[in-house]
Design a protein around this motif. Structure first.
Motif, mmCIF file in Angstrom:
data_model
loop_
_atom_site.group_PDB
_atom_site.id
_atom_site.type_symbol
_atom_site.label_atom_id
_atom_site.label_comp_id
_atom_site.label_asym_id
_atom_site.label_seq_id
_atom_site.Cartn_x
_atom_site.Cartn_y
_atom_site.Cartn_z
ATOM 1 N N ALA A 71 -43.244 3.462 1.134
ATOM 2 C CA ALA A 71 -42.804 2.379 0.333
ATOM 3 C C ALA A 71 -42.824 2.660 -1.141
ATOM 4 O O ALA A 71 -41.535 2.354 -1.748
ATOM 5 C CB ALA A 71 -43.489 0.901 0.464
ATOM 6 N N LEU A 72 -43.663 3.460 -1.803
ATOM 7 C CA LEU A 72 -43.756 3.837 -3.109
ATOM 8 C C LEU A 72 -42.510 5.058 -3.531
ATOM 9 O O LEU A 72 -41.816 4.836 -4.470
ATOM 10 C CB LEU A 72 -45.216 4.194 -3.629
ATOM 11 C CG LEU A 72 -45.845 2.910 -3.475
ATOM 12 C CD1 LEU A 72 -47.438 3.622 -3.740
ATOM 13 C CD2 LEU A 72 -45.738 2.118 -4.770
ATOM 14 N N ALA A 73 -42.286 5.663 -2.341
ATOM 15 C CA ALA A 73 -41.265 6.615 -2.556
ATOM 16 C C ALA A 73 -40.143 6.059 -2.561
ATOM 17 O O ALA A 73 -39.067 6.508 -3.289
ATOM 18 C CB ALA A 73 -41.491 8.047 -1.343
ATOM 19 N N ALA B 75 -37.391 6.392 -5.646
ATOM 20 C CA ALA B 75 -35.973 6.616 -4.997
ATOM 21 C C ALA B 75 -35.087 5.681 -5.768
ATOM 22 O O ALA B 75 -33.771 5.972 -6.376
ATOM 23 C CB ALA B 75 -35.651 6.874 -3.636
ATOM 24 N N ASN B 76 -35.231 4.227 -5.825
ATOM 25 C CA ASN B 76 -34.226 3.440 -6.432
ATOM 26 C C ASN B 76 -34.527 3.094 -7.802
ATOM 27 O O ASN B 76 -33.705 2.127 -8.401
ATOM 28 C CB ASN B 76 -34.261 2.246 -5.407
ATOM 29 C CG ASN B 76 -35.685 1.068 -5.376
ATOM 30 O OD1 ASN B 76 -36.275 1.177 -6.397
ATOM 31 N ND2 ASN B 76 -35.760 0.315 -4.370
ATOM 32 N N GLU C 125 -57.379 3.225 4.481
ATOM 33 C CA GLU C 125 -56.904 4.681 4.745
ATOM 34 C C GLU C 125 -55.842 4.828 5.745
ATOM 35 O O GLU C 125 -54.933 5.614 5.595
ATOM 36 C CB GLU C 125 -57.996 5.526 5.420
ATOM 37 C CG GLU C 125 -57.736 7.068 5.401
ATOM 38 C CD GLU C 125 -57.813 7.768 3.811
ATOM 39 O OE1 GLU C 125 -57.035 8.501 3.713
ATOM 40 O OE2 GLU C 125 -58.615 7.108 3.104
ATOM 41 N N ALA C 126 -55.868 4.268 7.044
ATOM 42 C CA ALA C 126 -54.771 4.160 7.850
ATOM 43 C C ALA C 126 -53.605 3.382 7.471
ATOM 44 O O ALA C 126 -52.447 3.843 7.909
ATOM 45 C CB ALA C 126 -55.230 3.247 9.037
ATOM 46 N N GLN C 127 -53.410 2.667 6.476
ATOM 47 C CA GLN C 127 -52.293 2.146 5.967
ATOM 48 C C GLN C 127 -51.655 2.835 4.633
ATOM 49 O O GLN C 127 -50.445 2.756 4.249
ATOM 50 C CB GLN C 127 -52.697 0.729 5.196
ATOM 51 C CG GLN C 127 -52.881 -0.331 6.194
ATOM 52 C CD GLN C 127 -53.191 -1.436 5.578
ATOM 53 O OE1 GLN C 127 -53.811 -1.682 4.607
ATOM 54 N NE2 GLN C 127 -52.567 -2.602 6.362
ATOM 55 N N ARG C 128 -52.375 3.745 4.189
ATOM 56 C CA ARG C 128 -51.804 4.454 2.963
ATOM 57 C C ARG C 128 -50.527 5.381 3.282
ATOM 58 O O ARG C 128 -49.777 5.418 2.534
ATOM 59 C CB ARG C 128 -53.049 5.749 2.559
ATOM 60 C CG ARG C 128 -54.140 4.835 1.932
ATOM 61 C CD ARG C 128 -55.345 5.562 1.399
ATOM 62 N NE ARG C 128 -56.368 4.397 0.885
ATOM 63 C CZ ARG C 128 -57.472 4.908 0.020
ATOM 64 N NH1 ARG C 128 -57.421 6.383 -0.098
ATOM 65 N NH2 ARG C 128 -58.243 4.000 -0.003
ATOM 66 N N PRO C 129 -50.184 5.927 4.482
ATOM 67 C CA PRO C 129 -49.259 6.596 4.645
ATOM 68 C C PRO C 129 -47.891 5.771 4.370
ATOM 69 O O PRO C 129 -46.788 6.115 3.925
ATOM 70 C CB PRO C 129 -49.088 7.408 5.981
ATOM 71 C CG PRO C 129 -50.362 7.505 6.289
ATOM 72 C CD PRO C 129 -51.373 6.259 5.531
ATOM 73 N N ALA C 130 -48.104 4.463 5.031
ATOM 74 C CA ALA C 130 -47.121 3.523 4.981
ATOM 75 C C ALA C 130 -46.596 3.025 3.510
ATOM 76 O O ALA C 130 -45.781 2.942 3.097
ATOM 77 C CB ALA C 130 -47.497 2.223 5.847
ATOM 78 N N ASP D 7 -44.085 12.594 -6.309
ATOM 79 C CA ASP D 7 -45.334 13.151 -6.196
ATOM 80 C C ASP D 7 -46.289 12.155 -6.532
ATOM 81 O O ASP D 7 -46.603 11.953 -7.625
ATOM 82 C CB ASP D 7 -45.337 14.369 -7.171
ATOM 83 C CG ASP D 7 -46.637 15.135 -7.253
ATOM 84 O OD1 ASP D 7 -47.499 14.827 -6.313
ATOM 85 O OD2 ASP D 7 -46.466 16.383 -7.466
ATOM 86 N N PRO D 8 -47.059 11.827 -5.583
ATOM 87 C CA PRO D 8 -48.252 10.706 -5.676
ATOM 88 C C PRO D 8 -49.522 11.253 -6.509
ATOM 89 O O PRO D 8 -50.336 10.408 -6.730
ATOM 90 C CB PRO D 8 -48.375 10.236 -4.265
ATOM 91 C CG PRO D 8 -48.109 11.334 -3.400
ATOM 92 C CD PRO D 8 -46.827 12.101 -3.931
#
Length: 94
Positions: free
Chosen positions: A80-82, A86-87, A71-76, A9-10
């Protein structure tokens, strides 16, 4: 379907795991997890800035904002942070 892994959860505060070492490199950083013995790569200096800044911000979103991620890069970056969550590289702060 049940899973043991917490959902990333960001909006919550996170940190780099205390079991992780980050070694800056010209391309970004090498990340070593002493618990899993897994080596990962942070592929951009800006992602390194986000990960190292997590501890100082009230949410992942705030760390991304502070690092100046467009803003355009935030979903990527969130994907990556998710993956890092996870690891076990990053974790929710208590």
């Amino acid at each position: 379907m049940s899973t043991d892994a917490p959902v990333f959860d960001p909006a919550l505060p996170h940190r780099c795991s205390p079991r992780v070492a980050v070694r800056p490199e010209p391309f970004g950083a090498l990340v070593y997890h002493f618990g899993t013995r897994r080596l990962s790569f942070l592929k951009t200096p800006q992602l390194v800035e986000v990960v190292s800044g997590l501890e100082r911000h009230p949410s992942v979103h705030a760390a991304i904002e502070a690092a100046g991620v467009e803003e355009a890069q935030r979903p990527a970056y969130l994907r990556a942070l998710a993956g890092l969550a996870a690891n076990g590289t990053i974790e929710e702060r208590p």
